[in-house]
Motif scaffolding. Sequence first.
Motif, mmCIF file in Angstrom:
data_model
loop_
_atom_site.group_PDB
_atom_site.id
_atom_site.type_symbol
_atom_site.label_atom_id
_atom_site.label_comp_id
_atom_site.label_asym_id
_atom_site.label_seq_id
_atom_site.Cartn_x
_atom_site.Cartn_y
_atom_site.Cartn_z
ATOM 1 N N LYS A 129 0.738 -1.126 0.038
ATOM 2 C CA LYS A 129 -0.002 0.014 0.025
ATOM 3 C C LYS A 129 1.021 1.240 -0.218
ATOM 4 O O LYS A 129 0.593 2.321 -0.770
ATOM 5 C CB LYS A 129 -0.921 -0.169 1.309
ATOM 6 C CG LYS A 129 -1.865 1.134 1.077
ATOM 7 C CD LYS A 129 -2.589 1.297 2.634
ATOM 8 C CE LYS A 129 -3.431 2.580 2.625
ATOM 9 N NZ LYS A 129 -4.365 2.423 3.753
ATOM 10 N N GLU A 130 1.986 1.057 0.835
ATOM 11 C CA GLU A 130 2.884 2.378 1.018
ATOM 12 C C GLU A 130 3.588 2.801 -0.658
ATOM 13 O O GLU A 130 3.612 3.884 -0.864
ATOM 14 C CB GLU A 130 4.120 2.142 1.765
ATOM 15 C CG GLU A 130 3.302 2.096 3.342
ATOM 16 C CD GLU A 130 2.756 0.750 3.636
ATOM 17 O OE1 GLU A 130 2.032 0.833 4.464
ATOM 18 O OE2 GLU A 130 2.764 -0.408 2.883
ATOM 19 N N GLU A 133 0.901 4.498 -2.712
ATOM 20 C CA GLU A 133 0.803 5.628 -2.418
ATOM 21 C C GLU A 133 2.109 6.602 -2.809
ATOM 22 O O GLU A 133 2.102 7.578 -3.356
ATOM 23 C CB GLU A 133 0.589 5.894 -0.953
ATOM 24 C CG GLU A 133 -0.812 5.347 -0.407
ATOM 25 C CD GLU A 133 -0.768 5.272 1.155
ATOM 26 O OE1 GLU A 133 0.138 5.212 1.940
ATOM 27 O OE2 GLU A 133 -1.724 4.838 1.448
ATOM 28 N N GLU A 137 1.814 9.404 -5.438
ATOM 29 C CA GLU A 137 2.221 10.859 -5.069
ATOM 30 C C GLU A 137 3.270 11.459 -5.998
ATOM 31 O O GLU A 137 3.317 12.504 -6.422
ATOM 32 C CB GLU A 137 2.749 10.830 -3.665
ATOM 33 C CG GLU A 137 3.105 12.287 -3.134
ATOM 34 C CD GLU A 137 3.331 12.334 -1.526
ATOM 35 O OE1 GLU A 137 4.535 13.088 -1.259
ATOM 36 O OE2 GLU A 137 2.995 11.631 -0.965
#
Length: 160
Positions: A129-130, A133, A137
Motif C-alpha cells: 500500500k505504501e 501511495e 504521489e
Amino acid sequence: MIKNNVETTIEGNKVLYKRYFDVSRELLFEVWSMPEHLAEWWGPDGFTLTTKRMDFTNGGFWEFIMHGPDGHDYKNKIQFTNIKEPHYIYYKHLGDGEGDSDVHFESKIIFEESGEGTSLIMEQIFPSKEELERVNEKYGAIEGAKQHIGNLGKYLEKFK
C-alpha cells in the motif's frame, strides 16, 4: 469514484479501473496488443509512445519510451506473464529495464463481453500500500491511468 467514465476503486496495494466500451472484445484486445494501435493512445494526456521492441507472447518483453509533454522521455519495460486472446493480458512492469527505475507493479487487463460491447477491467497491483501511495504521489499514477483509459476511449471512436 468515477471520472472520464472510469470507475476506480483503491483497496490496499491494488487499484481497479473499470470502463465499458461499445466495441467488440476482439477489437479491444487488438488495440492493447499491437504496437501500431498502442502508438495512437497509450499513456496519459499529452504523452506519445515509441516502441523499441515488442514480443507479445507469454514471457515476452515490450520495451518502449513514453515521451512526456514536458519533453522528458520515460523508458519502460514490460514482461507479459499470461496472455489469453481475447480474454486477458497480464504483465509485470519492470521499470525502465535498465535497473534505474523505481516503479514496479503487476497489471491484469481483462476484457469481458458486456451486452453489445466490452467491459475493460484493469487491475494494478503494487508490492505494498505504501508503494502505491508513493508512486501515486510522485508520478500521479492513478490520474494517469484514468487518462490512459480515456485516451483509449478516444482512439476507439475511430472504429465506430
